[in-house]
Design a protein around this motif. Structure first.
Motif, PDB file in Angstrom:
ATOM      1  N   ASP A   6      -0.996  -0.113   7.722  1.00 21.66           N
ATOM      2  CA  ASP A   6      -1.566   1.231   7.654  1.00 21.66           C
ATOM      3  C   ASP A   6      -1.464   1.735   6.222  1.00 21.66           C
ATOM      4  O   ASP A   6      -0.417   1.604   5.580  1.00 21.66           O
ATOM      5  CB  ASP A   6      -0.795   2.168   8.593  1.00 21.66           C
ATOM      6  CG  ASP A   6      -1.620   3.369   8.998  1.00 21.66           C
ATOM      7  OD1 ASP A   6      -2.598   3.182   9.734  1.00 21.66           O
ATOM      8  OD2 ASP A   6      -1.283   4.483   8.582  1.00 21.66           O
ATOM      9  N   LYS A  50     -11.180  -7.098   4.491  1.00 27.94           N
ATOM     10  CA  LYS A  50     -11.354  -6.504   5.817  1.00 27.94           C
ATOM     11  C   LYS A  50     -12.476  -7.200   6.575  1.00 27.94           C
ATOM     12  O   LYS A  50     -12.374  -7.449   7.784  1.00 27.94           O
ATOM     13  CB  LYS A  50     -11.643  -5.005   5.696  1.00 27.94           C
ATOM     14  CG  LYS A  50     -10.409  -4.160   5.443  1.00 27.94           C
ATOM     15  CD  LYS A  50     -10.704  -2.687   5.621  1.00 27.94           C
ATOM     16  CE  LYS A  50      -9.431  -1.855   5.581  1.00 27.94           C
ATOM     17  NZ  LYS A  50      -9.669  -0.424   5.832  1.00 27.94           N
ATOM     18  N   THR A  71       0.861  -1.177   0.000  1.00 23.88           N
ATOM     19  CA  THR A  71       0.000   0.000   0.000  1.00 23.88           C
ATOM     20  C   THR A  71       0.897   1.226   0.000  1.00 23.88           C
ATOM     21  O   THR A  71       2.059   1.131  -0.379  1.00 23.88           O
ATOM     22  CB  THR A  71      -0.949  -0.036   1.223  1.00 23.88           C
ATOM     23  OG1 THR A  71      -1.810   1.087   1.204  1.00 23.88           O
ATOM     24  CG2 THR A  71      -0.183  -0.090   2.521  1.00 23.88           C
ATOM     25  N   LEU A  96      -3.852  -4.217   4.459  1.00 24.19           N
ATOM     26  CA  LEU A  96      -4.707  -3.392   5.312  1.00 24.19           C
ATOM     27  C   LEU A  96      -5.484  -4.242   6.312  1.00 24.19           C
ATOM     28  O   LEU A  96      -5.615  -3.875   7.481  1.00 24.19           O
ATOM     29  CB  LEU A  96      -5.680  -2.588   4.454  1.00 24.19           C
ATOM     30  CG  LEU A  96      -5.044  -1.610   3.455  1.00 24.19           C
ATOM     31  CD1 LEU A  96      -6.112  -0.979   2.565  1.00 24.19           C
ATOM     32  CD2 LEU A  96      -4.268  -0.529   4.193  1.00 24.19           C
TER      33      LEU A  96
END
Length: 426
Positions: A327, A249, A122, A322
């Motif tokens: 982060d 998630k 990310t 994530l």
């Protein structure tokens, strides 16, 4: 003039002066934080990535180490609070009682740095946005006179942070407007213009270079149908990215033991990074490699497999990063996917349809298109990518493609990772 009017006028003038001072201070602190985080991340990511290329075992070691350190920091230093990304900013601006606590500045700074440096797929953009928003949030709590300007001061911090990362003050203001505030007031214009001016002045003094300095020569009207096609495909890819983030998630949230989240996430990351090292970190090193000479690139079977593998895996590994505690957000993954998608489409069209289009242009336009569709902010994407390349030659085609990609994505799936709420049925 009555005494009451004089007092009121003096009060407004003092309030105006204070607003100017705090906006300047927010602009400096937020942009300084952004510059430090960007340069520190780039420096150490390059070192660790090089070590992993030389010693492939590190592709397995780095992710588990990075995610473990982030977990222990969150558990024992940062009050056991998980970072929710930009949703934290929304919660603060939409509520009079909720504020961004000051520990969010070091929390997002450190965790964003560790995530990317140790291979998390990310970027630091969202970490910078939340940390710089917190600077604005802390500032507005210092005096009662600033409380009514809570959203404006948070947006000023965000705008300055984005300006520092992408060398584009217009992109900074537009991101604050399109994504955070969604409305313009006189206070918004005053605070944000001052903040980005200070931020731009700082990066000018520090001689910060554009992330991708590439020679864009021209573009041709005959390529317009292909631009539209790129916009549609970019919109579809952005939905794939969004759905991946939400799915992983959701699935990882069912795992109650943090240890297993780290192990599962690290294993998936390690396998993916070993197969495609381009997925390491934010991936800007891979984009820079593509920018070396894309117009001379010839599409081969191995290159096709590599590109398709990267485009399929990038949303997955970004989501896993994530979901397992890393982060970050979708900024860097969107730019990464857009660059590879644009180049692949250009090479396919040139090889099989003799389209005679410029692959470099499609890379740049693809970056803006996927970002626009991923965050539903086309004007932010336009100026951000133009700022990244320090060139506005492709402004009009980027504008058209960004609008096409955004509305294609919205037609397929109306939410972004920022706007989605669990109360909606997937």
């Amino acid at each position: 003039m009555s005494n009451f009017k004089k007092i009121k006028k003096n009060y407004q003038f003092i309030k105006f002066q204070k607003l100017i001072v705090v906006s300047v201070l927010i602009g400096f602190l937020a942009s300084f934080l952004g510059v430090i985080l960007k340069n520190t991340t780039e420096y150490y990511e390059e070192i660790f990535f090089h070590q992993a290329i030389v010693h492939p075992l590190f592709f397995a070691v780095f992710p588990v180490f990075g995610l473990s350190v982030i977990y222990f920091l969150r558990e024992y230093l940062f009050k056991k609070k998980e970072n929710k990304g930009i949703k934290e900013v929304f919660e603060s601006t939409n509520s009079n009682s909720k504020n961004l606590p000051s520990y969010k500045i070091p929390s997002h700074f450190i965790n964003g740095l560790l995530t990317v440096v140790f291979g998390g797929s990310t970027g630091i953009e969202v970490s910078t946005v939340v940390a710089s928003a917190t600077i604005g949030s802390v500032a507005q709590r210092k005096q009662d006179v600033f409380k009514k300007y809570k959203t404006e001061l948070i947006c000023a911090g965000v705008a300055a942070g984005v300006t520092a990362l992408f060398s584009s003050p217009i992109a900074g203001i537009l991101f604050s407007l399109e994504v955070i505030s969604k409305k313009v007031t006189r206070a918004f214009l005053l605070t944000n213009l001052l903040a980005v001016s200070i931020a731009f002045g700082l990066i000018y003094l520090l001689d910060e270079k554009p992330l991708f300095a590439v020679p864009i020569i021209t573009w041709h009207l005959r390529a317009f149908p292909y631009f539209i096609l790129l916009g549609i495909i970019a919109g579809i890819n952005s939905v794939y990215l969004t759905r991946c983030v939400l799915l992983f998630k959701n699935q990882f949230s069912k795992i109650k033991e943090p240890f297993w989240k780290i192990i599962i996430g690290s294993v998936l990351l390690s396998i993916s990074l070993s197969a495609f090292p381009q997925l390491y970190g934010e991936g800007y090193h891979a984009i820079k490699t593509l920018f070396t000479n894309p117009n001379e690139m010839v599409l081969s079977s191995s290159l096709l497999v590599t590109f398709v593998g990267i485009l399929v895996l990038k949303p997955i590994v970004a989501s896993v990063t994530l979901a397992s505690g890393g982060d970050g957000g979708v900024f860097a993954p969107s730019l990464f996917i857009g660059a590879f998608l644009g180049l692949l489409l250009a090479l396919l069209l040139n090889r099989y349809f003799n389209a005679a289009i410029i692959p470099l242009n499609f890379m740049i336009i693809g970056m803006a298109a996927v970002l626009s569709a991923s965050i539903h902010a086309p004007f932010t994407a336009i100026f951000l990518v133009c700022g990244l390349t320090n060139d506005y030659t492709l402004f009009f085609p980027i504008l058209v493609v960004c609008l096409v990609s955004k509305y294609t994505a919205k037609a397929i799936y109306p939410f972004t990772v920022y706007s989605y709420s669990p109360r909606f049925v997937q």
